[in-house]
Motif scaffolding. Structure first.
Motif, short mmCIF file in Angstrom:
data_model
loop_
_atom_site.label_atom_id
_atom_site.label_comp_id
_atom_site.label_asym_id
_atom_site.label_seq_id
_atom_site.Cartn_x
_atom_site.Cartn_y
_atom_site.Cartn_z
N SER A 35 0.78 -1.10 0.17
CA SER A 35 0.00 -0.04 -0.22
C SER A 35 0.98 1.31 0.03
O SER A 35 0.56 2.14 -0.67
CB SER A 35 -0.91 0.12 1.19
N ILE A 36 1.83 1.40 0.80
CA ILE A 36 2.88 2.36 0.88
C ILE A 36 3.42 2.78 -0.58
O ILE A 36 3.47 3.76 -1.01
CB ILE A 36 3.95 2.29 1.94
N PHE A 40 2.96 5.92 -2.87
CA PHE A 40 3.95 6.97 -3.61
C PHE A 40 4.31 6.62 -5.15
O PHE A 40 4.66 7.71 -5.77
CB PHE A 40 5.50 6.34 -2.84
N LEU A 41 3.85 5.59 -5.56
CA LEU A 41 4.08 5.63 -7.17
C LEU A 41 2.89 6.30 -7.79
O LEU A 41 3.08 6.95 -8.76
CB LEU A 41 3.59 4.15 -7.57
N ILE A 42 1.71 6.28 -6.96
CA ILE A 42 0.52 7.39 -7.48
C ILE A 42 1.16 8.69 -7.55
O ILE A 42 1.02 9.52 -8.29
CB ILE A 42 -0.70 6.89 -6.80
N LEU A 43 1.74 9.22 -6.27
CA LEU A 43 2.05 10.30 -6.08
C LEU A 43 3.17 10.92 -7.38
O LEU A 43 3.12 12.01 -7.74
CB LEU A 43 2.57 10.64 -4.89
N GLY A 44 3.98 9.81 -7.41
CA GLY A 44 5.05 10.20 -8.53
C GLY A 44 4.48 10.46 -9.70
O GLY A 44 5.07 11.34 -10.47
N VAL A 45 3.60 9.40 -10.21
CA VAL A 45 3.08 9.51 -11.59
C VAL A 45 2.36 11.06 -11.65
O VAL A 45 2.42 11.60 -12.88
CB VAL A 45 2.06 8.49 -11.89
N ILE A 46 1.40 11.54 -10.59
CA ILE A 46 0.77 12.67 -10.58
C ILE A 46 1.87 14.05 -10.83
O ILE A 46 1.83 14.90 -11.47
CB ILE A 46 0.13 12.95 -9.31
N VAL A 47 2.94 13.87 -9.95
CA VAL A 47 3.94 14.71 -10.11
C VAL A 47 4.61 15.24 -11.36
O VAL A 47 4.74 16.19 -11.92
CB VAL A 47 5.09 14.67 -8.89
N PHE A 48 5.05 14.02 -11.99
CA PHE A 48 5.79 14.05 -13.27
C PHE A 48 4.69 14.35 -14.17
O PHE A 48 5.04 15.17 -15.25
CB PHE A 48 6.57 12.65 -13.42
N VAL A 310 10.07 15.91 -5.68
CA VAL A 310 10.20 14.45 -5.70
C VAL A 310 11.34 13.97 -4.84
O VAL A 310 11.18 12.80 -4.24
CB VAL A 310 10.90 14.26 -7.38
N PHE A 311 12.48 14.87 -4.61
CA PHE A 311 13.57 14.45 -3.60
C PHE A 311 12.81 14.13 -2.28
O PHE A 311 13.27 13.09 -1.32
CB PHE A 311 14.45 15.41 -3.47
N VAL A 312 11.80 15.30 -1.79
CA VAL A 312 11.27 15.11 -0.30
C VAL A 312 10.43 13.65 -0.49
O VAL A 312 10.50 13.17 0.53
CB VAL A 312 10.30 16.07 -0.28
N MET A 313 9.82 13.45 -1.55
CA MET A 313 8.78 12.37 -1.71
C MET A 313 9.74 10.88 -1.47
O MET A 313 9.28 10.02 -0.90
CB MET A 313 8.02 12.27 -2.99
N ILE A 318 11.88 6.41 1.42
CA ILE A 318 12.84 5.44 1.95
C ILE A 318 12.75 5.46 3.51
O ILE A 318 12.92 4.44 3.91
CB ILE A 318 14.14 6.24 1.44
N LEU A 319 12.55 6.60 4.11
CA LEU A 319 12.33 6.69 5.69
C LEU A 319 11.06 5.64 6.20
O LEU A 319 11.54 5.01 7.17
CB LEU A 319 11.91 8.22 5.98
N CYS A 320 10.04 5.81 5.38
CA CYS A 320 9.05 4.95 5.78
C CYS A 320 9.22 3.48 5.55
O CYS A 320 9.01 2.62 6.48
CB CYS A 320 7.52 5.17 4.80
N CYS A 321 9.83 3.02 4.46
CA CYS A 321 10.50 1.61 4.35
C CYS A 321 11.31 1.14 5.37
O CYS A 321 11.46 0.11 5.84
CB CYS A 321 11.22 1.33 3.01
N THR A 322 12.43 2.44 5.53
CA THR A 322 13.18 1.88 6.45
C THR A 322 12.61 1.61 7.97
O THR A 322 12.82 0.76 8.75
CB THR A 322 14.35 3.13 7.02
N LEU A 323 11.68 2.54 8.29
CA LEU A 323 11.08 2.52 9.59
C LEU A 323 10.26 1.30 9.54
O LEU A 323 10.11 0.41 10.83
CB LEU A 323 10.29 3.62 9.75
N TYR A 324 9.50 1.05 8.60
CA TYR A 324 8.80 -0.23 8.46
C TYR A 324 9.57 -1.49 8.75
O TYR A 324 9.11 -2.56 9.55
CB TYR A 324 7.90 -0.44 7.20
N TYR A 325 10.84 -1.65 7.91
CA TYR A 325 11.85 -2.43 8.28
C TYR A 325 12.16 -2.69 9.59
O TYR A 325 12.18 -3.95 10.18
CB TYR A 325 12.78 -2.52 7.14
N LEU A 326 12.62 -1.47 10.30
CA LEU A 326 13.08 -1.76 11.47
C LEU A 326 12.13 -2.32 12.52
O LEU A 326 12.15 -3.16 13.34
CB LEU A 326 13.57 -0.37 11.93
N ASN A 327 10.95 -1.69 12.35
CA ASN A 327 9.50 -2.16 13.26
C ASN A 327 9.29 -3.87 13.08
O ASN A 327 9.12 -4.30 13.98
CB ASN A 327 8.19 -1.12 12.77
N GLN A 328 9.25 -4.17 11.77
CA GLN A 328 9.14 -5.54 11.64
C GLN A 328 10.03 -6.40 12.13
O GLN A 328 9.76 -7.50 12.41
CB GLN A 328 8.90 -5.77 9.93
#
Length: 365
Positions: A35-36, A40-48, A310-313, A318-328
């Motif tokens: 879902s995450i 982010f893919l949808i947001l990226g497509v919209i931004v570009f 785009v850089f902030v996104m 990456i931060l969300c994925c890292t936090l998710y990985y550490l949490n799991q």
């Protein structure tokens, strides 16, 4: 014996239930990660897509702005030419009423606009000139058929002062009869005072070219630095490596039919928009180029802002994925510890039950 079997059964059921819970949690974790990623893919497509649309609109707007700038310069030059023709008509009317028009021509003092007068009576081929010399029309070439407000204009030529000039001739009418022709020589340098001081912050290049001879007759001040060798259209092609035959043929067709043209071509390793703009019905042309970065300065700013978004996104992703990985990872570690503790407890409970049933120490043994 029954107690041992019951404990073993409960232990097995506990392990199975624990595995099911782990699998269920793992499935929920994967679904959350997917879902995450999708968000982010949808947001990226919209931004570009928005970025592409904005850049397309700004490119069209920049081209339109260049059109308007060239039209403004064109209208300024045409207004100067028409005023010169109008004043020359008034001068011819005034001279027509004089008893000795030749004396007026001989005594004429050049101005910033009109540098020389010529006078030839009807039926004659030689006349007088304000410089005191004899004057003939053979010195100018009117064969191209160029007109300024209905008066014939010659091809551009180098005058006695060594600057590029053009001549307008006007009939002198008295009592509804043409008694002579008045020739007035004008120089292109007078355009400088009426043209804009700068063109795209002096990053753009502009020349004024005589269409018939294809010679560059003026490089207005504030319109970029004149490049060595830019004397005519051929030199311009060679200096800027414009070698495509199809493009040259298109340019020649525009010159022939008095049309405007714009085309993209690298100039000195920079993307540039080249132009040729017809003035006064195609007797002269505005020719030059504008670097793309100069006409799309706002677009560059928008691009920078989009890249920041785009850089902030990406950073947030990456931060969300890292936090998710550490949490799991932490949850998995805790689950593993609990399962090990539960397994030890079950083993200990089973061993104790067996000791009670057999009456002997030793548990498993």
């Amino acid at each position: 014996m029954i107690s041992t079997e019951v404990v073993s059964s409960k232990s097995g059921m506990g392990i199975k239930m624990s595995k099911k819970r782990n699998e269920s949690k793992r499935d929920r974790g994967i679904s959350l990660l997917v879902s995450i990623v999708l968000v982010f893919l949808i947001l990226g497509v919209i931004v570009f897509s928005v970025s592409h649309r904005i850049m397309t609109e700004m490119a069209a707007s920049a081209t339109q702005n260049l059109n308007e700038s060239l039209d403004l310069i064109k209208c300024t030059i045409e207004a100067i030419l028409n005023k010169e023709a109008e004043y020359q008509r008034l001068m011819a009317q005034g001279i027509a009423d004089m008893e000795r028009p030749e004396e007026y021509v001989l005594n004429f003092k050049k101005s910033e606009t009109m540098v020389k007068l010529g006078w030839i009576r009807s039926g004659e081929t030689v006349g007088v000139c304000s410089t005191g010399e004899t004057f003939t029309e053979e010195e100018m070439d009117f064969s191209a058929g160029g007109m300024i407000d209905g008066l014939p204009v010659s091809q551009s030529y180098l005058n006695y002062m060594g600057t590029w000039a053009y001549c307008i001739k006007c009939p002198v009418i008295r009592d509804e009869q043409e008694i002579a022709t008045l020739y007035v020589e004008y120089i292109y340098d007078t355009f400088d005072k009426s043209l804009p001081e700068g063109f795209y912050n002096q990053q753009a290049m502009l020349y004024i070219m005589d269409a018939e001879t294809e010679r560059f007759v003026l490089k207005p001040k504030g319109m970029g630095e004149r490049s060595a060798g830019h004397l005519n259209l051929t030199d311009f092609y060679r200096a800027n490596d414009i070698q495509e035959e199809g493009l040259r043929e298109e340019v020649e067709d525009c010159l022939k039919h008095n049309k405007n043209i714009m085309f993209y071509h690298d100039i000195r390793n920079k993307d540039a928009l080249n132009y040729m703009w017809s003035v006064n019905g195609g007797t002269i042309y505005l020719i030059g180029y504008v670097p793309i970065e100069a006409i799309q300065q706002e677009g560059r700013t928008v691009n920078q802002n989009i890249f920041i978004v785009v850089f902030v996104m990406l950073t947030a992703f990456i931060l969300c994925c890292t936090l998710y990985y550490l949490n799991q990872r932490q949850k998995s570690k805790l689950r593993k510890e609990r399962e090990e503790e539960r397994a030890r407890w079950c083993w200990a409970s089973g061993a104790g039950s067996r000791r009670m049933n057999t009456g002997r120490p030793g548990g498993i043994c």
